[in-house]
Write an enzyme that holds these catalytic residues in place. Structure first.
Site, short mmCIF file in Angstrom:
data_model
loop_
_atom_site.label_atom_id
_atom_site.label_comp_id
_atom_site.label_asym_id
_atom_site.label_seq_id
_atom_site.Cartn_x
_atom_site.Cartn_y
_atom_site.Cartn_z
CE LYS A 80 2.58 -44.63 -11.27
NZ LYS A 80 2.31 -44.14 -9.90
CG HIS A 91 48.25 -37.23 -27.93
ND1 HIS A 91 47.19 -37.79 -28.62
CD2 HIS A 91 49.35 -37.49 -28.67
CE1 HIS A 91 47.65 -38.37 -29.72
NE2 HIS A 91 48.96 -38.20 -29.78
#
Length: 509
Positions: free
Chosen positions: A136, A273
């Site tokens: 932070k 596919h």
């Protein structure tokens, strides 16, 4: 400037050398527990954090760094006069660098037979708190969780005595990704046996590899794996030869494996596919391959093959005669591997536990702005009700179950036509069920007389039965449940076709 560093690491890779360099630069080092002991044994003057806080470690080490002297020193904004005045009044010295990695929670839960109590004890509390504090306040504090970053940081310190803001920002980002990953692992572990859908979910995965591209060359892509042992999944496979797997290879291979797991007897699944283009079972894997190839010798070209038995030399000789992208099997004989050496680009994947199935977890589908979760489609059938006058024979019943296993893994609307445990015609992904059947019939060179048909969902009209009858199909398996089921049943009776209702739909979108 880096004047003071706090070091507390479970992964001690490179930490002694790194701390030694910091000490040579005049950096004061604070440490805890085993890390402090190691550093002092290595000739580094490490100060115990309890000497800094004036408070001893307690509760078996559960509490040691959760103290204002530590977090005040990390979180104070250096350019904020009030912050610095407060530190001065409280006798707190700033901490400019935090080097921490967390308790080995992942390694703990991956151990065979680990108890819940041991897992809980390996949940780090102070570490993530300090990491988040430092991240932070990245504007003033350098935070490191990964030993691979030690060298980069040292190079910058040698030049200016500090790290660049860009480096601190990226290291902070790395921390927040790491702590969120850590917390998500804990939540997933503790909730692994629940079946509800909580109000919020956080998923975490670890990168396996970057991919050359995605479905198309202009798309970036990467492959990630779930945490834990995923026995029987592609991430557990060992690539023996061939080019790096592509996005489409992995997606197709997963589809092939999901279908293959429906079968116990020697079986070959060919996928193109994401849809099966040939599936067959036999008494041995060579015969299964021959039947799969003959099912559709055109579509199998450039496809993915998954086998649930070892590939022997005879099967390898047959496979090498066509172009295949990937072959996945529980093993390959040495002679088979020699044959495949002449086809250097073909990817051979050994997956020893190929028949293993993972626990019934969630299926995920990403949609724009959100995600869909659902239980995996597990049970094949709810029941097997013969709804026609004609009863299917034992052989027909075997083929019906075979066909229903196949159609379950095809894109809806889907039709699978089978005879002698071999797919003869497949019709996936149509907006009309009768179109799916017509496409299957029109795109096969097989004689369909005496074959059986499976549908992933019910027949809305009798037209599917009419088309099937003209093709010579003698038995049908479908979920049932249409308002016009009677029309299809009557059409079957009129054409001497047996039909079974399963009560279970298998849409796949």
């Amino acid at each position: 400037m880096i004047n003071r560093a706090l070091i507390s690491v479970s992964d001690k890779t490179g930490i002694v050398d790194f701390a030694m360099q910091l000490q040579k630069m005049g950096v004061e080092i604070i440490s805890t527990g085993g890390t402090a002991k190691l550093l002092r044994e290595s000739g580094i003057n490490a100060i115990d954090v309890s000497d800094v806080t004036g408070f001893p470690e307690c509760l078996d080490g559960r509490v040691k760094t959760l103290h204002p002297v530590v977090h005040g020193g990390i979180l104070a904004i250096r350019e904020n006069q009030e912050h610095m005045q407060t530190l001065n009044e409280l006798g707190i010295t700033t901490i400019d660098m935090v080097i921490i990695n967390l308790y080995p929670f992942k390694e703990t839960i991956l151990k065979e037979g680990v108890a819940l109590e041991e897992a809980i004890e390996n949940i780090d509390i102070g570490g993530p708190t300090m990491l988040r504090s430092a991240a932070k306040n990245y504007n003033d504090v350098t935070v490191i969780i990964d030993p691979s970053d030690y060298g980069r940081v040292l190079k910058e310190l040698e030049v200016t005595g500090n790290t660049t803001l860009d480096t601190r920002y990226n290291l902070a980002l790395k921390v927040f990704r790491h702590t969120s990953h850590y917390d998500a692992m804990i939540a997933d572990y503790l909730g692994k046996d629940t079946t509800d859908y909580p109000q919020t979910i956080t998923m975490t995965y670890e990168k396996v590899q970057d991919l050359r591209y995605g479905e198309n060359p202009h798309q970036k892509a990467a492959f990630y794996r779930e945490i834990g042992k995923q026995t029987g999944s592609l991430v557990e496979g060992k690539q023996l030869q061939g080019k790096e797997l592509s996005f489409n290879n992995i997606n197709d291979a997963n589809g092939a494996l999901e279908l293959l797991k429906e079968f116990d007897e020697p079986t070959i699944v060919a996928v193109k596919h994401t849809n099966p283009c040939g599936v067959a079972s036999a008494t041995n894997i060579y015969e299964a391959y021959q039947k799969t190839y003959q099912a559709d010798p055109v579509s199998i070209f450039g496809g993915i093959i998954a086998a649930n038995d070892v590939i022997d030399v005879k099967t390898a000789e047959a496979m090498k005669d066509i172009f295949l992208e990937v072959i996945i099997a529980p093993g390959f004989t040495e002679a088979a591997l020699e044959i495949f050496k002449s086809k250097k680009n073909i990817r051979l994947i050994q997956l020893e536990n190929i028949k293993s199935t993972k626990r019934m977890d969630n299926d995920q589908k990403k949609v724009y702005g959100g995600i869909l979760l659902q239980q995996k489609d597990g049970d094949l059938t709810e029941k097997l009700d013969v709804v026609t006058e004609k009863q299917p024979s034992t052989e027909e019943m075997e083929d019906l179950i075979f066909a229903f296993k196949v159609v379950k893994h095809m894109k809806s609307n889907a039709i699978a036509i089978v005879k002698n445990r071999q797919t003869l015609a497949l019709g996936p992904g149509q907006t009309s069920r009768v179109w799916a059947l017509e496409n299957a019939i029109n795109n096969t060179k097989h004689d369909l007389k005496g074959s059986v048909l499976a549908s992933d969902a019910f027949f809305p009209f009798k037209d599917t039965v009419e088309v099937a009858s003209r093709a010579g199909i003698i038995s049908i398996i479908q979920p049932g449940g249409s308002m016009k089921d009677d029309e299809s049943i009557n059409e079957c009776n009129a054409n001497n076709i047996s039909m079974i209702f399963t009560g279970t739909r298998h849409f796949k979108h």
